[in-house]
Design a protein around this motif. Structure first.
Motif, PDB file in Angstrom:
ATOM      1  N   VAL A  65       0.845  -1.203   0.000  1.00 32.55           N
ATOM      2  CA  VAL A  65       0.000   0.000   0.000  1.00 32.55           C
ATOM      3  C   VAL A  65       0.873   1.242   0.000  1.00 32.55           C
ATOM      4  O   VAL A  65       0.651   2.172  -0.777  1.00 32.55           O
ATOM      5  CB  VAL A  65      -0.959   0.005   1.216  1.00 32.55           C
ATOM      6  N   PHE A  66       1.908   1.250   0.857  1.00 29.93           N
ATOM      7  CA  PHE A  66       2.815   2.395   0.943  1.00 29.93           C
ATOM      8  C   PHE A  66       3.465   2.642  -0.414  1.00 29.93           C
ATOM      9  O   PHE A  66       3.524   3.770  -0.891  1.00 29.93           O
ATOM     10  CB  PHE A  66       3.900   2.139   2.007  1.00 29.93           C
ATOM     11  N   TYR A  67       3.946   1.562  -1.036  1.00 30.98           N
ATOM     12  CA  TYR A  67       4.631   1.716  -2.325  1.00 30.98           C
ATOM     13  C   TYR A  67       3.671   2.190  -3.407  1.00 30.98           C
ATOM     14  O   TYR A  67       3.964   3.127  -4.140  1.00 30.98           O
ATOM     15  CB  TYR A  67       5.284   0.390  -2.747  1.00 30.98           C
ATOM     16  N   GLU A  68       2.485   1.524  -3.483  1.00 30.42           N
ATOM     17  CA  GLU A  68       1.537   1.831  -4.561  1.00 30.42           C
ATOM     18  C   GLU A  68       0.913   3.214  -4.442  1.00 30.42           C
ATOM     19  O   GLU A  68       0.763   3.915  -5.427  1.00 30.42           O
ATOM     20  CB  GLU A  68       0.422   0.780  -4.595  1.00 30.42           C
ATOM     21  N   TYR A  69       0.536   3.581  -3.205  1.00 35.81           N
ATOM     22  CA  TYR A  69      -0.236   4.814  -3.033  1.00 35.81           C
ATOM     23  C   TYR A  69       0.572   6.015  -2.546  1.00 35.81           C
ATOM     24  O   TYR A  69       0.114   7.136  -2.635  1.00 35.81           O
ATOM     25  CB  TYR A  69      -1.421   4.571  -2.077  1.00 35.81           C
ATOM     26  N   ILE A  70       1.763   5.763  -1.998  1.00 36.47           N
ATOM     27  CA  ILE A  70       2.558   6.875  -1.463  1.00 36.47           C
ATOM     28  C   ILE A  70       3.894   7.000  -2.189  1.00 36.47           C
ATOM     29  O   ILE A  70       4.152   7.994  -2.867  1.00 36.47           O
ATOM     30  CB  ILE A  70       2.770   6.718   0.069  1.00 36.47           C
ATOM     31  N   ALA A  71       4.735   5.979  -2.075  1.00 36.33           N
ATOM     32  CA  ALA A  71       6.097   6.061  -2.608  1.00 36.33           C
ATOM     33  C   ALA A  71       6.112   6.256  -4.113  1.00 36.33           C
ATOM     34  O   ALA A  71       6.783   7.161  -4.618  1.00 36.33           O
ATOM     35  CB  ALA A  71       6.878   4.807  -2.226  1.00 36.33           C
ATOM     36  N   SER A  72       5.361   5.425  -4.820  1.00 34.07           N
ATOM     37  CA  SER A  72       5.374   5.477  -6.288  1.00 34.07           C
ATOM     38  C   SER A  72       4.867   6.826  -6.823  1.00 34.07           C
ATOM     39  O   SER A  72       5.556   7.454  -7.622  1.00 34.07           O
ATOM     40  CB  SER A  72       4.553   4.313  -6.836  1.00 34.07           C
ATOM     41  N   CYS A  77       5.958  12.185  -8.972  1.00 37.27           N
ATOM     42  CA  CYS A  77       5.762  13.631  -8.854  1.00 37.27           C
ATOM     43  C   CYS A  77       7.102  14.348  -8.722  1.00 37.27           C
ATOM     44  O   CYS A  77       7.370  15.325  -9.418  1.00 37.27           O
ATOM     45  CB  CYS A  77       4.876  13.912  -7.636  1.00 37.27           C
ATOM     46  N   VAL A  78       7.959  13.823  -7.815  1.00 30.76           N
ATOM     47  CA  VAL A  78       9.281  14.430  -7.593  1.00 30.76           C
ATOM     48  C   VAL A  78      10.093  14.388  -8.883  1.00 30.76           C
ATOM     49  O   VAL A  78      10.729  15.373  -9.268  1.00 30.76           O
ATOM     50  CB  VAL A  78      10.040  13.709  -6.438  1.00 30.76           C
ATOM     51  N   THR A  79      10.048  13.252  -9.569  1.00 34.42           N
ATOM     52  CA  THR A  79      10.781  13.105 -10.833  1.00 34.42           C
ATOM     53  C   THR A  79      10.277  14.115 -11.855  1.00 34.42           C
ATOM     54  O   THR A  79      11.081  14.767 -12.534  1.00 34.42           O
ATOM     55  CB  THR A  79      10.608  11.667 -11.388  1.00 34.42           C
ATOM     56  N   ALA A  80       8.947  14.258 -11.939  1.00 37.88           N
ATOM     57  CA  ALA A  80       8.360  15.200 -12.897  1.00 37.88           C
ATOM     58  C   ALA A  80       8.758  16.630 -12.557  1.00 37.88           C
ATOM     59  O   ALA A  80       9.176  17.398 -13.442  1.00 37.88           O
ATOM     60  CB  ALA A  80       6.840  15.059 -12.896  1.00 37.88           C
ATOM     61  N   VAL A  81       8.654  16.990 -11.266  1.00 38.39           N
ATOM     62  CA  VAL A  81       8.998  18.350 -10.820  1.00 38.39           C
ATOM     63  C   VAL A  81      10.478  18.620 -11.059  1.00 38.39           C
ATOM     64  O   VAL A  81      10.847  19.660 -11.620  1.00 38.39           O
ATOM     65  CB  VAL A  81       8.623  18.557  -9.330  1.00 38.39           C
ATOM     66  N   CYS A  82      11.325  17.661 -10.648  1.00 37.61           N
ATOM     67  CA  CYS A  82      12.773  17.835 -10.828  1.00 37.61           C
ATOM     68  C   CYS A  82      13.123  17.936 -12.314  1.00 37.61           C
ATOM     69  O   CYS A  82      13.964  18.743 -12.701  1.00 37.61           O
ATOM     70  CB  CYS A  82      13.539  16.669 -10.194  1.00 37.61           C
ATOM     71  N   GLY A  83      12.460  17.097 -13.110  1.00 36.48           N
ATOM     72  CA  GLY A  83      12.686  17.137 -14.564  1.00 36.48           C
ATOM     73  C   GLY A  83      12.334  18.510 -15.127  1.00 36.48           C
ATOM     74  O   GLY A  83      13.089  19.077 -15.925  1.00 36.48           O
ATOM     75  N   ALA A  84      11.191  19.040 -14.688  1.00 32.23           N
ATOM     76  CA  ALA A  84      10.741  20.351 -15.162  1.00 32.23           C
ATOM     77  C   ALA A  84      11.708  21.450 -14.719  1.00 32.23           C
ATOM     78  O   ALA A  84      12.069  22.334 -15.510  1.00 32.23           O
ATOM     79  CB  ALA A  84       9.336  20.637 -14.630  1.00 32.23           C
ATOM     80  N   ILE A  85      12.146  21.380 -13.446  1.00 33.53           N
ATOM     81  CA  ILE A  85      13.096  22.370 -12.920  1.00 33.53           C
ATOM     82  C   ILE A  85      14.409  22.302 -13.718  1.00 33.53           C
ATOM     83  O   ILE A  85      14.950  23.331 -14.134  1.00 33.53           O
ATOM     84  CB  ILE A  85      13.347  22.157 -11.409  1.00 33.53           C
ATOM     85  N   TYR A  86      14.878  21.082 -13.954  1.00 35.43           N
ATOM     86  CA  TYR A  86      16.126  20.882 -14.703  1.00 35.43           C
ATOM     87  C   TYR A  86      16.003  21.467 -16.114  1.00 35.43           C
ATOM     88  O   TYR A  86      16.872  22.205 -16.572  1.00 35.43           O
ATOM     89  CB  TYR A  86      16.459  19.390 -14.758  1.00 35.43           C
ATOM     90  N   LYS A  87      14.876  21.156 -16.770  1.00 35.27           N
ATOM     91  CA  LYS A  87      14.656  21.689 -18.124  1.00 35.27           C
ATOM     92  C   LYS A  87      14.600  23.216 -18.098  1.00 35.27           C
ATOM     93  O   LYS A  87      15.132  23.882 -18.990  1.00 35.27           O
ATOM     94  CB  LYS A  87      13.361  21.117 -18.710  1.00 35.27           C
TER      95      LYS A  87
END
Length: 109
Positions: A65-72, A77-87
């Motif tokens: 549950v933690f992995y599916e609903y929180i960690a993943s 989200c973090v990857t998307a935000v970081c990717g956007a910031i990097y770009k």
């Protein structure tokens, strides 16, 4: 003295029979007690095993549950935000570089 021997033998036989009865009943009683203790310990052990399995399954479920609903999602989200910031940083740096290059080119023409 010959009359005493059969009496002693009879007495010893009686004592032996009595001891045998006591030992037999003790053995039967101990056997029942040991069986009961064994069954009790087996039941306790099985309950502990079931409890441990339930706890383990609970942790596994909580982990899923933690992995599916929180960690993943957070990771996504973090990857998307970081990717956007990097770009964004790359775009800003590229724009600054173009600007400096244009100014430099204009000065040195």
């Amino acid at each position: 003295g010959e009359t005493i021997v059969p009496k002693v033998n009879a007495c010893m036989a009686g004592v032996l029979a009595c001891v045998n009865k006591i030992c037999s009943s003790l053995h039967a009683c101990l056997s029942k007690i040991c069986t009961a203790i064994s069954q009790c310990l087996t039941a306790v052990w099985n309950a502990l095993v079931a409890c441990c399995k339930a706890i383990r399954n609970g942790f596994v479920y909580a982990g899923k549950v933690f992995y599916e609903y929180i960690a993943s999602p957070v990771y996504g989200c973090v990857t998307a935000v970081c990717g956007a910031i990097y770009k964004g940083i790359v775009a800003v740096c590229a724009a600054i570089y173009k600007c400096v290059t244009a100014v430099g080119t204009a000065i040195y023409k």
